[in-house]
Scaffold this active site. Sequence first.
Site, PDB file in Angstrom:
ATOM      1  N   SER A 137     117.776  69.011  36.241  1.00  0.00           N
ATOM      2  CA  SER A 137     117.469  70.395  36.636  1.00  0.00           C
ATOM      3  C   SER A 137     115.991  70.739  36.590  1.00  0.00           C
ATOM      4  O   SER A 137     115.610  71.836  37.022  1.00  0.00           O
ATOM      5  CB  SER A 137     118.260  71.385  35.780  1.00  0.00           C
ATOM      6  OG  SER A 137     119.599  71.438  36.210  1.00  0.00           O
ATOM      7  N   LYS A 172     114.654  71.718  39.905  1.00  0.00           N
ATOM      8  CA  LYS A 172     114.787  73.075  40.427  1.00  0.00           C
ATOM      9  C   LYS A 172     113.437  73.757  40.645  1.00  0.00           C
ATOM     10  O   LYS A 172     113.259  74.485  41.629  1.00  0.00           O
ATOM     11  CB  LYS A 172     115.680  73.916  39.510  1.00  0.00           C
ATOM     12  CG  LYS A 172     117.159  73.538  39.564  1.00  0.00           C
ATOM     13  CD  LYS A 172     117.989  74.372  38.600  1.00  0.00           C
ATOM     14  CE  LYS A 172     119.475  74.226  38.853  1.00  0.00           C
ATOM     15  NZ  LYS A 172     120.019  72.879  38.642  1.00  0.00           N
ATOM     16  N   TYR A 179     124.420  80.242  35.723  1.00  0.00           N
ATOM     17  CA  TYR A 179     123.623  79.067  36.059  1.00  0.00           C
ATOM     18  C   TYR A 179     124.353  78.281  37.139  1.00  0.00           C
ATOM     19  O   TYR A 179     125.551  78.019  37.031  1.00  0.00           O
ATOM     20  CB  TYR A 179     123.402  78.220  34.820  1.00  0.00           C
ATOM     21  CG  TYR A 179     122.368  77.146  35.012  1.00  0.00           C
ATOM     22  CD1 TYR A 179     121.076  77.478  35.408  1.00  0.00           C
ATOM     23  CD2 TYR A 179     122.673  75.815  34.793  1.00  0.00           C
ATOM     24  CE1 TYR A 179     120.108  76.491  35.589  1.00  0.00           C
ATOM     25  CE2 TYR A 179     121.721  74.825  34.958  1.00  0.00           C
ATOM     26  CZ  TYR A 179     120.443  75.174  35.356  1.00  0.00           C
ATOM     27  OH  TYR A 179     119.500  74.195  35.538  1.00  0.00           O
TER      28      TYR A 179
END
Length: 388
Positions: free
Chosen positions: A55, A58, A166
């Site tokens: 992540s 991101k 999330y």
Amino acid sequence: MSTFEEQAAKAVESGESPGIVVIAKDKHGKLNYSKTFSRNGGTAYKEDSVLAVASMSKLITSVAAAQLVEKGLVTLDEDLSPLLPSLAKLEILTGFADDGTPITRKRKNPITLRQLLTHSSGTAYGFFDPLLARYVEWKKPRPDAGTVDEAFDLPLMFEPGEGFMYSTGIDRAGQLVEKLTGQSLEEYMKQNIWEPLGMTSTTFSPREHPDIQARQVPMSFRNSDKGVVVETGEQGWFEKGLKEPFGGQGIYTTMPDYMKLLHSLLVDDEKVLKKETAAMFFQPQLSPASKESLLKLMRGLEWAIGEFPQTDEYDWSLGGILIDGDKHEFRRKNTMIWSGAANTFWFIDRTAGVCGVFGTQIMPTFDAKSKSLIAAFEEDVYRRAGKL
């Protein structure tokens, strides 16, 4: 109390950690700290070691999407339905019938890029919500699902803009980049982010880059019985079977490469974003309803990597969680932070003028031993910069 370096060296020597790479810089060039820790008999962790950052992808994808806004290809608040039809068709999951079939309803609100980047679009990961986990069990998705559409063909969990969860939203933002530029996400990022910053060891596809693949660190899994970590040839769930770039989880990179992006945003050098655009990465972006949903989450389940004390001072920016107040021990207001599933972590504090990145490769996510090391590293950076 032992210093971060003492704690990290002990963790590696005892087998509690497979290895660590940390880098920190300040705004004025006075702090330029890097350190690696490796254990005897294990894979050496070096500055140029390549990690699956999950992540942490991101932030890079969010920068790419923000560049589209700068180029006038899309706005943050327009309805993306015509551009992302596979996302637009998704309905909101409300429950299950007596026979176990899911009940959904059509959404009323548009889905926007701002919502995708701030996890407030209604999309979600199946493992973060019990109701959605039940849907995944009912649907039994294909085990070989390797595209964003295949992997994330899941209903929305709330009206866009009216909650927080999330999510897979930034993978959808990656699809938007490809749609509007006609390039793969890899090609676009290489031309518009990685090359301008000199990120030469970053890719979605290490197998296509022998030099990068040769430096890739294996994943380690903690043995819960003995507390030590074991290197295996296995991958984390976030990188298995991907057939295309997943902007929310698929990037491999080195910590020096990743630091180049963090430092660029810290010093606001406009190498990848104009100043006015970069500023939005350090400003609250959630609606009141979405912020309250985030705060409720922060008061409950331990779902974030790193230390997040119960201050009720959190929001989300275009690039990560945002410290939205002055109650934190050393983080200043509008510090941006996030992490990756294998217990990697980064932060940018523009007010204090520091940024840092912590790299390792440990599963499962939310590893308690890694959490304490990350907290010690973060505090150590502020101390080294004279900001405590």
